[in-house]
Design an enzyme around this catalytic site. Structure first.
Site, PDB file in Angstrom:
ATOM      1  N   SER A 100       0.628  -1.162  -0.401  1.00  0.00           N
ATOM      2  CA  SER A 100      -0.003  -0.316  -0.156  1.00  0.00           C
ATOM      3  C   SER A 100       0.723   1.290  -0.057  1.00  0.00           C
ATOM      4  O   SER A 100      -0.062   2.354  -0.317  1.00  0.00           O
ATOM      5  CB  SER A 100      -1.001  -0.239   1.177  1.00  0.00           C
ATOM      6  OG  SER A 100      -2.234  -1.196   0.861  1.00  0.00           O
ATOM      7  N   LYS A 103      -0.072   3.661  -2.531  1.00  0.00           N
ATOM      8  CA  LYS A 103      -0.667   4.725  -2.537  1.00  0.00           C
ATOM      9  C   LYS A 103      -0.678   5.910  -2.491  1.00  0.00           C
ATOM     10  O   LYS A 103      -1.070   7.460  -2.992  1.00  0.00           O
ATOM     11  CB  LYS A 103      -2.128   4.949  -1.677  1.00  0.00           C
ATOM     12  CG  LYS A 103      -3.059   3.531  -1.681  1.00  0.00           C
ATOM     13  CD  LYS A 103      -3.940   3.344  -0.380  1.00  0.00           C
ATOM     14  CE  LYS A 103      -4.726   1.750  -0.629  1.00  0.00           C
ATOM     15  NZ  LYS A 103      -3.750   0.485   0.282  1.00  0.00           N
ATOM     16  N   SER A 157      -5.765   3.548   5.098  1.00  0.00           N
ATOM     17  CA  SER A 157      -5.420   3.048   3.956  1.00  0.00           C
ATOM     18  C   SER A 157      -6.341   2.143   2.989  1.00  0.00           C
ATOM     19  O   SER A 157      -6.638   1.234   2.256  1.00  0.00           O
ATOM     20  CB  SER A 157      -4.269   1.862   4.067  1.00  0.00           C
ATOM     21  OG  SER A 157      -4.103   1.367   3.529  1.00  0.00           O
ATOM     22  N   LYS A 279       3.622   6.339   4.823  1.00  0.00           N
ATOM     23  CA  LYS A 279       2.992   5.004   4.524  1.00  0.00           C
ATOM     24  C   LYS A 279       3.166   3.737   4.473  1.00  0.00           C
ATOM     25  O   LYS A 279       4.222   3.855   4.404  1.00  0.00           O
ATOM     26  CB  LYS A 279       2.457   5.590   2.949  1.00  0.00           C
ATOM     27  CG  LYS A 279       1.299   4.569   2.567  1.00  0.00           C
ATOM     28  CD  LYS A 279       0.020   4.995   3.229  1.00  0.00           C
ATOM     29  CE  LYS A 279      -1.188   3.761   2.523  1.00  0.00           C
ATOM     30  NZ  LYS A 279      -0.608   3.120   3.982  1.00  0.00           N
TER      31      LYS A 279
END
Length: 328
Positions: A100, A103, A157, A279
């Site tokens: 993730s 992202k 997320s 992140k």
């Protein structure tokens, strides 16, 4: 005989009284942290939980042992001020799965084509979200701005937010508001890869906007430093990358979006006042991952840890690497 019976009863009573006195005078000692007893499963652990009134809270970033063993399979520390790797477990162009962390680039590319206040109605793009993946609890018919969808990606997320942003941006890229969700997302992925290449991220290839595992979805240490610096220069991304939580209204209900990055949340033992994002990521193939950013007077660091066995390990390892650089 009666005298003997009364004598036995008296002795027994005396033993009971002494036992009670001993129990109260010498209470059962607390178990040391990490002991088998402390870590065993119990039906009620309330009594052993420290309270603010009896326990002084000490942030982990300040007390972490520098000698702790790292659990990440791959990791690096990059100094943005000197543009150099300070620590690395392997080659700068070694291929890794970003999960993730993807992202961050989804947000960067999408906001090149959408205005922050662009209103987006959740639709068929939600059907493309993998079952069981992390979501921001967005439902069809919900209306959010592009900026809110960035927040939904960076806090909880949300894979749902990633697909909604990719779909809307893809339609703008193709100048076709009626483009199907699948075609729009495909157009967006082409743009993500084109921009990655143009930015010098030559060891990166994206297959989807959320980072769900695919062997053709990968990046490198070197490319993640480019991505990290882009994110740190983006006001919208940084605004939400360091937000601990947010209450939002979706489909008439109040929903909490909680940041998956414990380093920026003062309510967690992993909080570090110098952490400003970025992140987390997690898939079975990538393990638990984290690309984090730290700002201090003498340092501006990007720390990446990948392939950690458990969620907490990515924070432990990051703090360990942070202390290795800052405290030594």
């Amino acid at each position: 005989m009666k005298k003997l019976m009364f004598l036995e009863i008296g002795v027994l009573a005396a033993v009971v009284i002494v036992a009670i006195i001993v129990c109260f005078a010498f209470p059962k000692p607390a178990f040391a942290p990490g002991s088998a007893q402390e870590n065993s499963t119990t039906t009620n652990q309330t009594d052993s939980t420290p309270t603010p009134e009896t326990t002084d809270f000490v942030p982990a970033w300040n007390t972490y042992p520098v000698t702790r063993q790292l659990l990440a399979q791959q990791y690096f520390v990059f100094d943005c001020k000197t543009d150099s790797f300070l620590v690395s477990s392997g080659q700068e162009n070694e291929r890794i799965y970003p999960a993730s962390i993807t992202k961050l680039f989804t947000a960067y590319v999408a906001m090149q084509h959408l205005k922050p206040d662009t209103q987006i109605t959740a639709g068929d793009a939600l059907d493309m979200v993998a079952w069981g993946s992390s979501v921001a609890k967005i439902e069809k018919g919900d209306v959010l701005t592009a900026q809110q969808l960035v927040e939904a990606m960076l806090l909880p997320s949300g894979n749902d937010a990633a697909y909604l942003l990719a779909c809307e941006a893809g339609r703008v890229i193709k100048n076709s508001p009626d483009l199907t969700a699948a075609a729009a997302v495909s157009a967006f992925m082409e743009q993500m890869n084109a921009q990655a290449s143009a930015l010098g991220m030559t060891g990166t290839h994206f297959v989807n906007p959320d980072g769900i595992h695919d062997t053709a979805h990968y990046t490198t240490f070197a490319d993640l430093t480019i991505l990290g610096k882009l994110a740190m220069a983006d006001e919208t991304v940084m605004q939400y990358a360091k937000t601990p939580k947010e209450l939002v209204t979706l489909h008439g209900e109040t929903v909490e979006w909680k940041n998956t990055n414990a380093l920026v949340d003062p309510a967690t033992p992993y909080y570090c006042p110098y952490a400003v994002g970025l992140k987390t990521g997690q898939t079975p193939s990538a393990g638990s991952c984290l690309l984090s950013a730290f700002r201090m007077e003498e340092h501006e660091l990007l720390i990446g840890v990948f392939g950690c066995p458990e969620e907490e390990d990515r924070f432990d390892d990051t703090l360990q690497l942070f202390n290795q650089i800052v405290l030594n």
